[in-house]
Motif scaffolding. Structure first.
Motif: not given
Length: 88
Positions: A1-25
């Motif tokens: 099973x995929x580690x969702x907690x790790x994914x969320x931790x990685x996303x938290x480390x991304x600057x806010x200006x790039x989070x829209x790109x994460x949502x697009x992806x």
């Protein structure tokens, strides 16, 4: 099973200006996984809907373009009057 907690931790480390790109992806990946959910109507159906919505309109493509041309001419004339002294 995929580690969702790790994914969320990685996303938290991304600057806010790039989070829209994460949502697009994420949207892209969802579409890729389930393309049948995100199907767009065929262009012909879309055009039929547009024609139906516009059937009682007094504006035609030609009249709209003529008005835009006249508006651009008025703006040009206004610009020439305002800045005429700078152009000479």
């Amino acid at each position: 099973m995929f580690d969702t907690a790790l994914l969320l931790k990685e996303i938290e480390g991304v600057p806010d200006q790039y989070k829209g790109e994460i949502l697009d992806f994420v949207g892209y990946l969802k579409h890729k996984a389930h393309p049948e959910i995100c199907k767009k109507p065929p262009l012909s159906k879309t055009m039929e809907k547009i024609w139906e919505l516009c059937k009682d309109s007094k504006i035609t493509v030609d009249s709209f373009l003529e008005e835009r041309h006249a508006e651009n001419e008025r703006e040009e004339e206004k610009f020439r009057r305002m800045f005429h002294h700078e152009c000479e």
